[in-house]
Design a protein around this motif. Sequence first.
Motif, mmCIF file in Angstrom:
data_model
loop_
_atom_site.group_PDB
_atom_site.id
_atom_site.type_symbol
_atom_site.label_atom_id
_atom_site.label_comp_id
_atom_site.label_asym_id
_atom_site.label_seq_id
_atom_site.Cartn_x
_atom_site.Cartn_y
_atom_site.Cartn_z
ATOM 1 N N PHE A 236 0.824 -1.207 0.000
ATOM 2 C CA PHE A 236 0.000 0.000 0.000
ATOM 3 C C PHE A 236 0.864 1.266 0.000
ATOM 4 O O PHE A 236 1.948 1.281 0.591
ATOM 5 N N ASN A 237 0.350 2.318 -0.624
ATOM 6 C CA ASN A 237 0.970 3.629 -0.436
ATOM 7 C C ASN A 237 0.807 4.047 1.021
ATOM 8 O O ASN A 237 -0.233 3.778 1.638
ATOM 9 N N LEU A 238 1.826 4.696 1.550
ATOM 10 C CA LEU A 238 1.786 5.135 2.939
ATOM 11 C C LEU A 238 1.419 6.612 3.028
ATOM 12 O O LEU A 238 1.661 7.391 2.102
ATOM 13 N N ILE A 239 0.857 6.972 4.163
ATOM 14 C CA ILE A 239 0.417 8.348 4.423
ATOM 15 C C ILE A 239 1.095 8.850 5.686
ATOM 16 O O ILE A 239 1.160 8.140 6.698
ATOM 17 N N LYS B 60 2.370 5.936 7.970
ATOM 18 C CA LYS B 60 3.829 5.817 7.870
ATOM 19 C C LYS B 60 4.408 5.076 9.075
ATOM 20 O O LYS B 60 5.487 4.461 8.971
ATOM 21 N N SER B 61 3.720 5.094 10.191
ATOM 22 C CA SER B 61 4.219 4.403 11.381
ATOM 23 C C SER B 61 4.305 2.890 11.173
ATOM 24 O O SER B 61 4.988 2.193 11.921
ATOM 25 N N ARG B 62 3.626 2.380 10.125
ATOM 26 C CA ARG B 62 3.667 0.953 9.835
ATOM 27 C C ARG B 62 4.915 0.564 9.038
ATOM 28 O O ARG B 62 5.142 -0.632 8.780
ATOM 29 N N TYR B 63 5.720 1.529 8.652
ATOM 30 C CA TYR B 63 6.857 1.248 7.777
ATOM 31 C C TYR B 63 7.822 0.198 8.354
ATOM 32 O O TYR B 63 8.185 -0.759 7.645
ATOM 33 N N PRO B 64 8.268 0.324 9.595
ATOM 34 C CA PRO B 64 9.227 -0.684 10.104
ATOM 35 C C PRO B 64 8.658 -2.103 10.085
ATOM 36 O O PRO B 64 9.339 -3.054 9.673
ATOM 37 N N GLU B 65 7.399 -2.230 10.512
ATOM 38 C CA GLU B 65 6.772 -3.555 10.532
ATOM 39 C C GLU B 65 6.664 -4.107 9.104
ATOM 40 O O GLU B 65 6.929 -5.289 8.860
ATOM 41 N N ARG B 66 6.285 -3.255 8.179
ATOM 42 C CA ARG B 66 6.132 -3.707 6.795
ATOM 43 C C ARG B 66 7.477 -4.105 6.188
ATOM 44 O O ARG B 66 7.584 -5.128 5.507
#
Length: 758
Positions: free
Chosen positions: A164-167, A333-339
């Motif tokens: 997904f695109n991140l926000i 954007k906070s999901r970036y590390p997990e992703r």
Amino acid sequence: MHFDVVHAADPRFYGGSSSAVRIEIQSARQFGLSTALLPFLGVSDIRSRRFEERLLDVLERQEVPWLTGEEPVECDILFAHNPLAFAHMPTRPLRVRSKVVLLSVQHPPFDGAGNAQYDIDVVKRNLERMFGAPVIFAPVGPKVRNQFEDIIAGRPELLRHDLFNLIDLDEWPIRTAQPPRERAVIGRHSRRDLLKWPDTEAELRAAYPDLGNVQIKVMGGVPDQIVPLIGSNWNISPYSNSGVPQFLNKLDFYVFFHSRRWVEAFGIGIAEAMASGLVTILDPSFRDLFEEGAVYCRPEETTGVVERFLSSPEAFSAQSAAARTLVEKKFSKSRYPERMRAIYDELGLCSPAALATIGKAVGADAFSGSSGHATVRSGPRRSQRSLMGRRRVLFVATNGIGLGHITRLMAIAERMSPDMEPVFLTMSAGSSIIEARGHPVDYIPSAPKIGVTDDSWNEVFAQELLAAVEAFAINSVVFDSNHPFPGLLKVLAARPDLNWVWIRRGMWASRHGLDPSMQHRFDMVIEPGEFAADEDHGITAQLRAGVIGVSPILLVDSDDRLSRAEAALALGVDPAGLVAVVQLGSERNFDVSRLRPAIIDGLLKHGVQVVDAVNPLAPKREDHMGGTVQKAIYPIARYFNAVDLMITNAGYNSFHECIYGGMPAIFVPNEAPEMDEQAVRAAYAQSSGLGLCLRSVDAERAHEAIELALSEGFLAQHRTRASRIVFANGAREAALAIEELAFSVRTDRGLGGSIARV
């Protein structure tokens, strides 16, 4: 050189593609991953665009390395963004090696009618062969994944989860207004593409109803075909990246329906609206992606949905909160590390140490998103590009009546980054001026100068230009002239491997023609800004599609000027007295022999010190008038602090130097048939209170014009109006546009049309 992640992308894309790259880079930096950008120019029909401004701002502020492909680089994952950028192979090998290439599929493989949008197998092979690594396709949403899963034979390997695109939620403040009760503001923002709108008039009017209690706001404009169909309650504004959060904050409902011929890969505009807490109404095909964060209906049901929420503030507030919550849960954007950790695990790669501390930002304040204020383009610092990536650019200036062509080119050349090496080739007799400013220059006399035919001269010029290109290992050719001539076009056709840029000023006279297809031969056409642009009705004003417009281009910035004392000493005048400079051009094609003495006489009678400026291209004059100082001055703007009044022609450079330099001026337009619309410029300045117009036939009005120009009333009004003019030098903008072209990997055409043919 090793990076955790390298992003290969065409930074000119607008919308979801550029937003994805920008947020991915910000997130990598914020959470401690090393990252770089490898820019591609992969689509030919967007050649008129610069790099997307918010992405360029992030590259500058966060000092993101800008790779050219010539540096030996290794990375864990190379993210290739948007398959449209990789439809062709580059003309040179890339020295970037990755363990795996992850293709972010931000454009679906098929449109709504099932027509292929690109060749999946070709894109896959190109990426494999460019980077020497296996390629995995990563759909950005369920619509794209479903299309791939419907492929029976030849389906590429897919990432198991959607990318997904991140926000960045900090960029999207949630709406603070109370829930609407009786009146609703419905809106949307998107580009003017017809496919982004409903197919029929009935669907359009149903989705965006013309009702007394409803206002429709649209950012980005609407296609021409839709204009006759819009209701009386529509408000349409141009697109502005920096203004989107403010625009969304004024809406209650976000309604988005598009053509059945279009497949929205993700829908970044939708996600932005939901992040802003808008009640978002969509076609049911979006349900798998946006789930309970949106409301789904057909266009004809839109009014009923809006009325339902108007009648229940509680339901509106609940749906607004659900929209924001969904974005936070799936796209934040906070999901970036997990992703990223999940991606490393799926690809069988060892995760970087930074991902072990999931959720802990590294210097988060330093890498925060754009504040939403307008950004100022500045471009890359020298440290962002490798020493191996130096580029030589050949500036080619034609033989003009004045010094306009070489002045604009020097203005651009002198504002380029240190890893650009300018070299000049000119037919102008002003070549000594170029050399005096420290630029390597070669002079080729024009055909009339040496008395040969145009045909024979063009043959020789082509040979000289080709020899210069090869001798200096030129990367890009920047040409400033009204008409590209046959000798140049011959080399352009033979060397499509070079980047060809045309600097083409406006304000053409209506009697001057131009083949509209000419600009398509160049990789980039840049038009310098005009103060009087609203009165430009020449042929170029009709050909701005595919042209990059920049602010007015000037050689001298205000910081470059000498002090009044220094400038007065150089001019040979008393800094305590009034000083006027008379500079009427080369006079090679326009007779001002009656006007010049009338002007000088009028100035002397008012006790003004007169500097009679000698144009470097003008023949030696024997009519030196007593009481004046005769000086060869270039560039005159450097001495403006010692000048109180300019009497000058209205050519591009002289005119804009005065207008943006806050210099009171009497403009004497050169009205020779071959010239640009100098009379229009001069008249516009006079109507704007920023100058006076004195035409050559009005010699008897010279004293009157001088008296007015020296009057306190005119000068006071001029000071007031000049102080309101905001100026940014387009020379830096043009330099950056050329650098974006020169330092990007070209994959916008097949190799057959990209390699040298000599």
